[in-house]
Design an enzyme around this catalytic site. Sequence first.
Site, short mmCIF file in Angstrom:
data_model
loop_
_atom_site.label_atom_id
_atom_site.label_comp_id
_atom_site.label_asym_id
_atom_site.label_seq_id
_atom_site.Cartn_x
_atom_site.Cartn_y
_atom_site.Cartn_z
N ALA A 59 -7.52 6.86 -3.47
CA ALA A 59 -8.41 6.49 -2.34
C ALA A 59 -8.72 4.94 -2.29
O ALA A 59 -8.93 4.23 -2.91
CB ALA A 59 -10.02 7.12 -2.73
N GLU A 60 -8.16 4.64 -1.06
CA GLU A 60 -7.96 2.96 -0.95
C GLU A 60 -9.19 2.59 -0.95
O GLU A 60 -9.72 1.41 -1.04
CB GLU A 60 -7.06 2.72 0.22
N PHE A 83 0.93 0.75 -0.23
CA PHE A 83 1.76 0.30 0.78
C PHE A 83 0.76 -0.46 1.92
O PHE A 83 -0.28 0.49 2.13
CB PHE A 83 2.53 1.57 1.66
N PHE A 86 -1.19 1.67 4.22
CA PHE A 86 -2.57 2.57 4.02
C PHE A 86 -3.69 1.48 4.14
O PHE A 86 -4.91 1.92 3.64
CB PHE A 86 -2.40 2.99 2.47
N HIS A 129 4.14 3.56 6.43
CA HIS A 129 4.28 2.65 5.07
C HIS A 129 4.31 1.36 5.29
O HIS A 129 3.77 0.50 4.82
CB HIS A 129 5.49 3.38 4.15
#
Lengths: 325, 367
Positions: A59-60, A83, A86, A129
Site C-alpha cells: 500500500a503506497e 515503481f 505507482f 510502471h
Amino acid sequence: MAQKTMIQAITDAMAVELANDDNVLVFGEDVGKNGGVFRATEGLQAKFGEDRVFDTPLAESGIGGLSIGLALEGFRPVPEIQFFGFILETMDSIGGQMARMRYRMGNTRQMPITIRAPFGGGVHTPEMHSDNFEGLITSFPGIRVVVPSNPYDAKGLLISAIRSNDPVMYLEHMKLYRSFRDEVPDGEYTVPLDQANVTRSGRDVTIVTYGAMVREATKAADELAKANIEAEVIDLRTIAPLDMKTIIASVEKTGRVVVVQEAQRQAGVGNQVISEISQRAILNLQAPIGFVAAPDTPFPFGQAETAWLPNANDIIAEVKKTVNF
Amino acid sequence: MINGKIDFAKIVDTESQEFPEIKVLNEAGEIIAPELDPQLTDEQLVALLSKMVFARTLDQRSTALNRQGRLGFYAPTAGHEASQVASEYAMDPGDFILPRYRDVPELVLHGLPLAKAFLWSRGHQMGNEYPDEFRALPPQIIIGAQYVQAAGIALGLKKRGRKQVAYAYTGDGGTSQGDFYEGINFAGHFKAPAIFVIENNGFAISVPRAEQTAAKTLAQKAVAAGIPGVVVDGMDALAVYQVMASAREWAIAGNGPVLIETLTYRYGPHTLSGDDPKRYRTPEMDQLWLSRDPLIRMRKYLTAKGLWSEEKENQLIDQYKAEIKAAIDEADQAPKQQVSDFLKNTYDVQPQNIQEQLQKFEQREAN
C-alpha cells in the site's frame, strides 16, 4: 575503488548510511528478504537486520504515512516505491504532507525522508510502471527531486539525500541500472544536491537534460563534434529546485540552448528550464530555445517505447536546427 | 443450477454481527456496569468533569468569537465532550495525538497553549509552531492522512521501546477513506501501539452514517485488519475512559492497535462556515441526543456523590472564560505574518529559487 553498475552504487549508498546512522531505516514492498524487485536492497536485511530493513504491506499511501510518522519519531526513512508509476497512490503523503511539514509547523519539525523509485522508459515494463511523472513532484515546494545519470553520482547523491533534513524524491532510471559501469569509490562520499553538473564542455550550444537523456545527449554531442559543432552538456542532477546559475553561465557562453527530457512535452521539467532561461538570458540567445521531449500521449505500450522515446538523433536534429537558425 | 449452494445471506449476517455498545454510566447518572467502572478517585472524577466543562465553555466562547469575527475556521465540539475529553484523560503526557480539525479540545488538554489553537483557527503560522516536547501534529484536514501517519508514529515508538501510544482521531466519514484501511492494516501488521478513534457523530457534514458503508458498525472494520474493534457510548465519559485506558494497556503491552468507535453527536453545525444542519437533521433527532448529553449524566453522578454543585460549576466556567479571554488577547498580539518567514521555513538548506525570492521579499518587507 571498483567498477560498479548504478544499482550496485545505490545499494552501496544505502549500506554506507545504514552503517553510519542507526536512525536510517530502509523499507517498502519486497525490499527485505527479496532484496527488491530490482535487487537494489540485496543483502541489506541480512546485514542490518529486520528491524532496520523490512517489508511493508502492499500500500503506497501507507508507506508514505509510515515514513512521515517514523520521521517525526526521529528516524531517517528511506522508503522504496516499487515503481514510479505507482507514485500517484502516495501523492498526498508526498505533496500534501511531507513536503509541507517544515513550513506548516514553522520550522519546528523536519522530514528527513528519501523516497526511492525506479522510473523511465526503455526496459519494456508492463503498462503503468515506467511513467515519467517527475514533473508532478517538482511542483511541490519543500521537496527536492533528484535524478542521477551515472553510478558515481547515484551513490554520492543518495548519501546526500539520506543526510538531508528535507524530503527527497530520488528517481532511478531503470535503463541505467545495469547498462554501464563507473568507477565508484568505496565507503562514503557525497555529491551535492541542488548542483547541476557540466558533463561536457562546448562553445556552440548548451544541451540541458537529466536522467537517461544525459547519455543520449552525450552521444549526440560526440556525433555533432564530427560536424564541428561543440555542444556543452548540463546534467541537472537535482531537477527541482533548479540550479539556474550553472545553466545561465553556460547559456551566456554559448548563446544557444536545447532542452532535452524523456517526459512528454507537457509533463517534465523542460518547460520550467525554458521559462527561466527566457526570463534571465533571452538577450543572450541567438536562436529560439530548442526542446526535445516525448509526444503528449500517456506513456507508451512496451513494444512502442523505441518509437516514442526521444533519442540521440532527435537531439542532433534539434541542435542543428538551433545552430543553423 | 448453482443458486443457493453458498449461503451469502448467512455469511454477511455472520460477518455483521453487532458489536455491543459498552456503557458504564446511564443518562440518570447511575453506574449500570459496575464491572466496567474505571473506579476513578473523587479527585479524578472532579478533574474529568471539570475538563468537560472547559471543553463545553471553549465551544460556546469559540462560537461567539467566530460570530464576532474574532476567530477564523471553527468546527463545533459540543456533544463530543465524553469522546474527546475522556479519551485524552486516559493518555500519558508522552502519548502522541494526531487530531483532525474538530479535535482542538484534546490538543489543548494535552498541552497546546490555547492562544496557539486560536491562531491556528485564524490561519496564522504561529498556531502550528509546536514546542519540541509537545507530542502532537496540528489538526489534519486531508481526512485519513492521520491514520497512516499514526501507524508510523506508533512503529517509531515501538522501535524506540517507548511505552507510549499514538492516538489518531477521525469522524465516521473518515472511515470510508483508503488511508483509514491502510493505517489500521499497517499498525496491525507491525503490532504498533496505535489507538484509532472514530468519533461517530452520525453525519459526515450532511451525509448520514448509513450512507457511508453497508457495514453495520464502523468498529467491525477492525476485523479485516485483525485487530480489536470496540463500540462505546460516546456520551458516557466513564465508558470512554475505561475503553481508552484498557486499549492503551493492550497497545503498550505489545499487542498492537485498537479501533474504537464512539457513538456521539455534534449539537452544532459541521463548521461555522455556512453549514445548516436543519437541511439534513430533524429536531427530534437533536432532542434525542441532547437527552443523552455527556455533561448532564456526569453532573448527576458527581452531585450524588457530593462532589459537584451548580455553584462550583459556575465558578469554573467564570475561570475558564477568563482563561479564554486571556488567550484570545494573547493571540491578538501575534506579529503580522511575513512571506520571508514562509520562504525560510520551506527548506532546511535554501536552494537558489528560495534565496532569490527571499531577497525580494525581505526588501519589500523592510520598506
